[in-house]
Scaffold this motif. Structure first.
Motif, short mmCIF file in Angstrom:
data_model
loop_
_atom_site.label_atom_id
_atom_site.label_comp_id
_atom_site.label_asym_id
_atom_site.label_seq_id
_atom_site.Cartn_x
_atom_site.Cartn_y
_atom_site.Cartn_z
N SER A 410 -11.18 6.80 11.11
CA SER A 410 -10.10 7.35 10.28
C SER A 410 -8.92 7.82 11.13
O SER A 410 -7.76 7.71 10.71
CB SER A 410 -10.64 8.50 9.44
OG SER A 410 -11.19 9.51 10.28
N TYR A 442 -4.11 3.33 0.84
CA TYR A 442 -4.94 4.24 1.65
C TYR A 442 -4.73 5.70 1.27
O TYR A 442 -5.42 6.57 1.81
CB TYR A 442 -4.62 4.04 3.14
CG TYR A 442 -5.37 2.89 3.76
CD1 TYR A 442 -6.63 3.07 4.31
CD2 TYR A 442 -4.82 1.62 3.78
CE1 TYR A 442 -7.32 2.01 4.87
CE2 TYR A 442 -5.49 0.55 4.34
CZ TYR A 442 -6.75 0.75 4.89
OH TYR A 442 -7.44 -0.30 5.44
N VAL A 450 -5.70 10.32 6.84
CA VAL A 450 -5.30 9.02 6.30
C VAL A 450 -4.52 9.19 5.01
O VAL A 450 -3.49 8.54 4.79
CB VAL A 450 -6.55 8.13 6.09
CG1 VAL A 450 -6.15 6.81 5.46
CG2 VAL A 450 -7.27 7.90 7.40
#
Length: 747
Positions: A410, A442, A450
Motif C-alpha cells: 500500500s 483506488y 492510498v
C-alpha cells in the motif's frame, strides 16, 4: 655601549622607542634592516638555520614598517614571495609567523586587501595544519566582509571573484573520474599539480558559499563561480557546488571529518582494537561530536535566489543533463540524485524544456530502486505548464505500471499516485482519461494513505479539467462550471493579462480621503519620505561617483510636459465627473492610481493592510466561505514572503510523495527517552521497606536481618532443618515454583 646592547638583545624595547620617535632611532633601524637582509639570504638557502632569529626580525620590521615606508617598501613582497616559493620547506612556526605578519601589515594599511588575498588564497590547499588553515580562512572572510560593511566595495569584489573563478577554472581541463571507485580515490591524483588544482577549486567553492551565506555577496558573479564548479571534473567539487543550490552545507573541508562520523564503525573498532583508556576518551569525544552535529542539523531548503540568478539557465540545465547522461556509469547513485534534484529545480523555476531528462529518468522509476522517493521528487519538480504533454505521458504511464498495481504494498501505491498527482498538477494534459479513471478507483481502498492519494488526484482534476472525469465523479461545483460553459485552457495558452492591481481602488480612496482631511496634496516629497527605510538594490556595475542625476530647472517644465493621455488638458472637475460616469457604467472599477503615481514599498504595505481590513469586513457582514478563504490567503501572504510562496509551489519534499504513513516502531533510544520522560516528577523507583527511600528512615525488617545473619547461626534454624526432611515430591514442587516465578519476572 648601552645602545649596542639594546640593538642586539632587546628588539621589543627598540620597537617601542622607534614608535615614539622614528627619526631619532633611524640609524638603529637601518642596522636591524641590514641584519635582516643578510639573514634573509642565508634563510633562503637553508631555512632551518637561524629560523628563530629570522622570525623575530620579521615581527620587528612588521611592527615598525609604517615608521619607515620608503625603506620597507619591498618588505611585504619579500614575505609573500617566500611563502609562495618555499612554503613546503618552511617550519610550521615560521609559516604561521609569516602569515600573521602579513596580516599585520594589512591591518596597518601597508598593503591592500587585494595584495593580502593574492598571497593567502594559494596557501589554503597547501596548508596541512588545521589551525593555520582555519586562521587563513577566517582572515580572508573577515577582510572581505569588513570591506563591504558600509557599501559594496566593487573593486575588491571583482578582483576576488576573478581569483576565485580562476581557481575553479584551472582544474576544468581534467578528466572526470567519477565517485564509484572509492578505492581509487585513496591513491590521490596523478601529480601534485592536479591535486593542487582540485584543492584550489574546492576552497574557491567553499569560500564563495560562505560569503553568500553571510550575505556579503549576493550577485550574479557569485552564482557563476559555484555554477562553474558544478561541472568540475572532481566529484567532490561538484558535490559542494550542487549542495549550494540545493540549500545544504555539506562537503566543507573544515567540517568534513565531523560531519562524516560513522557511529557503528567507531563501536566496531573499539571492540576489535586494544582496550586503552585513551581510546575510550577518544571514542567518547567523537560520539559527543556526532550527537551534537546530529542534534543541530537543520533541514535543507532550496536556495531559490541563487537559482534565479543563474546566467543562461537553459545552457546550464542542458550541461547538467549531458554530464548526467555521459557519466552515468561513473557516478554513484547519491551523486546522480544530487544532479537530478538540481536539474529538476532549475527546469521548474525557469520553465526549461530538457526533454532528454524524461527519457533518462524512466529507468529509475521502479519501486525497488534505492532512494526512489528522491527520484520521484526530482521528476515532479522538473515538470511545469510549458512542458510538452507528449514527453510526460510515457512517464505517467510508467509510474502507473510500476507503482500502482495489486502486486505491491500500500505504501508503494500511495507513493505512485502521489507522484502522478504532483506531475499532473504541473501539466494536467499529460494524463490519459482511461488511466485517470483507473487511478481514481483506488479511493475505495481500505488503506488510509492510498485513499488519501486517490482523493487528492480526484480533487485536482475536479479543479483543473473536470471533463476528463465521469459525470458522477465531477462533483457539484465542477458540474455547474461545465454547465456554464467554462473550460480549461488548452496547452500553451495563458490566462488574460492583468489589467489592474487587486485592491488598488482601496488605496486610491484612502489617499483621496487623506487629501480631503489634511487639505494638502501628496507630492514628490511625500513619496521620497515613503521610500525611506526600504532597501533598494543598486546596479553593481554602476559607479556612484561618475553617474549623478541631472538637475532640471523649473523653467524647463514646459519642454518636458510630454503625455499621451487624452484627458491631460481637461479640468480636474471634468475628469472626476467622467471617472464617476465610467464607474457607474462599468461594474468592475479600474483604478488609475498606478498610471499617475509611482507606488512605493510603503504604498504596497498600506495596500495589503487595506485589503486585510476589507476582507475582515466581508467576513463579518457575509460570513461566507469565499470571504473566509480570501482572508486566510491574505493572512498567509502577510506571514510569508512572495519568494517563499513561490518556493513552496515549485519545490516539494519526499513527504509529499510518501503521503501519510503509520507511525514507525520506535528504536531503543526513542523508547528510553519516552521512559525517562514518563519518570519526570516521580519519586525514585524502588521499595520503601525499612530504611530505603524514606524521608524518615526506620529500622530494618526481619527479612533484611535474616539476609545478613551469619551462616553458623542459620544452620540451627527450623527453616534449614526442615529442608533436610523434605521429600522428593516437595523438592520438585518447590523447584517448579521457583522456575515459574523466574519466568514471570523475566517477562
Amino acid at each position: 655601549m648601552g645602545r649596542g646592547v639594546l640593538l642586539t638583545s632587546n628588539l621589543p624595547q627598540l620597537q617601542n622607542l622607534i614608535k615614539r620617535d622614528p627619526i631619532a632611532y633611524r640609524e638603529e633601524f637601518l642596522q636591524q634592516w641590514n641584519h635582516y637582509n643578510s639573514i634573509r639570504q642565508i634563510f633562503k638557502i637553508n631555512p632551518d638555520e637561524q629560523a628563530v632569529h629570522y622570525r623575530e626580525l620579521v615581527s620587528f620590521i612588521s611592527q615598525v614598517a609604517t615608521c619607515y615606508p620608503r625603506e620597507t617598501a619591498e618588505f611585504p613582497s619579500q614575505i609573500a614571495s617566500l611563502l609562495s616559493e618555499s612554503y613546503g620547506v618552511l617550519a610550521p612556526d615560521t609559516r604561521k609567523s609569516l602569515v600573521q605578519n602579513l596580516v599585520l601589515l594589512r591591518n596597518k594599511d601597508v598593503i591592500t586587501s587585494i595584495d593580502l588575498l593574492k598571497s593567502l588564497f594559494p596557501l589554503l590547499p597547501r596548508t596541512s595544519s588545521s589551525t593555520l588553515r582555519s586562521y587563513i580562512r577566517k582572515t580572508i572572510l573577515s577582510d572581505i566582509r569588513v570591506a563591504n560593511i558600509r557599501s559594496q566595495n566593487h573593486k575588491l569584489n571583482r578582483a576576488v571573484q576573478a581569483m576565485l573563478f580562476g581557481m575553479v577554472e584551472r582544474g576544468m581541463s581534467g578528466e572526470v573520474v567519477g565517485d564509484k571507485g572509492k578505492l581509487r580515490a585513496v591513491d590521490g591524483p596523478t601529480n601534485e599539480r592536479e591535486g593542487s588544482n582540485t584543492e584550489e577549486a574546492m576552497w574557491a567553492v567553499v569560500l564563495t558559499k560562505e560569503l553568500w551565506r553571510k550575505k556579503v555577496w549576493n550577485d550574479v558573479k557569485t552564482v557563476s563561480i559555484v555554477a562553474q564548479g558544478c561541472f568540475h571534473p572532481v566529484t567532490k567539487v561538484q558535490s559542494a557546488s550542487l549542495h549550494f543550490f540545493l540549500g545544504s552545507e555539506d562537503d566543507d573541508p573544515e567540517s568534513e571529518e565531523e560531519e562524516g562520523v560513522d557511529v557503528r564503525s567507531l563501536h566496531h573498532k573499539r571492540e576489535i582494537n586494544k582496550k586503552t583508556r585513551s581510546a575510550d576518551n577518544k571514542l567518547r569525544k567523537q560520539l559527543k561530536v556526532a550527537k551534537k552535529k546530529r542534534h543541530n542539523k537543520t533541514p535543507s531548503t532550496p536556495n531559490f535566489s541563487a537559482i534565479q540568478l543563474l546566467n543562461d539557465p537553459q545552457t546550464f540545465g542542458e550541461k547538467l543533463y549531458d554530464m548526467l547522461n555521459t557519466y552515468d556509469k561513473r557516478f554513484s547513485l547519491d551523486h546522480k540524485i544530487l544532479i537530478m534534484q538540481l536539474l529538476s529545480r532549475v527546469m521548474g523555476s525557469h520553465k526549461l524544456c530538457v526533454l532528454g531528462f524524461y527519457t533518462y529518468i524512466v529507468k529509475y522509476l521502479f519501486y525497488r530502486q534505492l532512494r526512489v522517493p528522491s527520484v520521484l521528487v526530482a521528476l515532479a519538480q522538473s515538470v511545469h505548464d510549458l512542458t510538452p504533454p507528449d514527453a510526460v505521458t510515457p512517464v505517467i504511464r510508467k509510474l502507473s505500471q510500476e507503482f500502482v498495481h495489486p502486486g505491491v504494498g500500500s505504501e508503494v501505491i500511495a507513493a505512485g499516485i502521489n507522484a502522478i498527482r504532483e506531475v499532473s498538477r504541473r501539466q494536467p494534459w499529460a494524463m490519459e482519461e482511461d488511466l485517470l479513471g483507473d487511478l481514481i478507483e483506488y479511493r475505495k481502498s481500505k488503506d488510509k494513505a492510498v485513499t488519501s492519494a486517490a482523493r487528492g488526484l480526484l480533487k485536482l482534476y475536479r479543479e483543473v479539467n473536470p471533463n476528463m472525469l465521469k459525470r458522477r465523479e465531477r462533483g457539484k461545483e465542477a458540474s455547474m462550471g461545465i454547465a456554464n460553459g467554462s473550460a480549461p485552457l488548452p496547452y500553451g495558452h495563458s490566462a488574460e493579462a492583468a489589467i489592474d492591481i487587486e485592491g488598488l481602488s482601496l488605496l486610491e480612496d484612502h489617499l483621496q480621503k487623506l487629501r480631503e482631511e489634511d487639505g494638502v496634496d501628496l507630492g514628490d516629497d511625500d513619496d521620497e519620505a515613503m521610500w525611506q527605510g526600504w532597501d533598494v538594490e543598486s546596479d553593481e556595475g554602476s559607479d556612484s561617483d561618475s553617474e549623478e542625476w541631472m538637475n532640471v530647472n523649473d523653467d524647463d517644465d514646459n519642454d518636458l510636459a510630454i503625455s499621451d493621455s487624452e484627458d491631460e488638458g481637461k479640468d480636474p472637475k471634468d475628469r472626476a465627473s467622467q471617472a464617476a460616469e465610467e464607474e457607474v457604467s462599468s461594474v468592475p472599477r479600474l483604478s488609475t492610481l498606478a498610471t499617475t503615481k509611482i507606488l512605493t514599498p510603503a504604498d504596497f504595505a498600506l495596500l495589503h493592510d487595506l485589503r486585510m481590513k476589507a476582507a475582515m469586513k466581508d467576513v463579518e457582514t457575509t460570513g461566507g466561505s469565499k470571504a473566509k478563504r480570501k482572508l486566510a490567503a491574505l493572512e498567509f501572504a502577510q506571514k510569508s514572503h512572495t519568494t517563499d510562496q513561490q518556493t513552496q509551489d515549485d519545490f516539494i519534499s519526499e513527504n509529499d510523495i510518501l503521503g501519510p504513513r503509520k507511525k514507525a516502531k520506535a528504536d531503543y533510544a526513542e523508547r528510553m527517552a519516552s521512559i525517562q520522560k514518563g519518570r519526570e516528577g516521580r519519586e525514585k523507583f524502588g521499595s520503601k521497606k525499612g530504611k530505603q527511600n524514606k524521608a524518615q528512615p526506620s529500622s530494618s525488617t526481619n527479612r533484611e536481618k535474616a539476609r545478613n545473619k551469619p551462616i553458623m547461626m542459620m544452620l540451627g534454624s527450623l527453616a534449614v532443618k526442615g529442608k533436610k526432611k523434605q521429600s522428593l515430591r516437595e523438592k520438585q514442587q518447590k523447584l517448579r515454583a521457583h522456575i515459574d516465578k523466574a519466568k514471570k519476572s523475566h517477562h
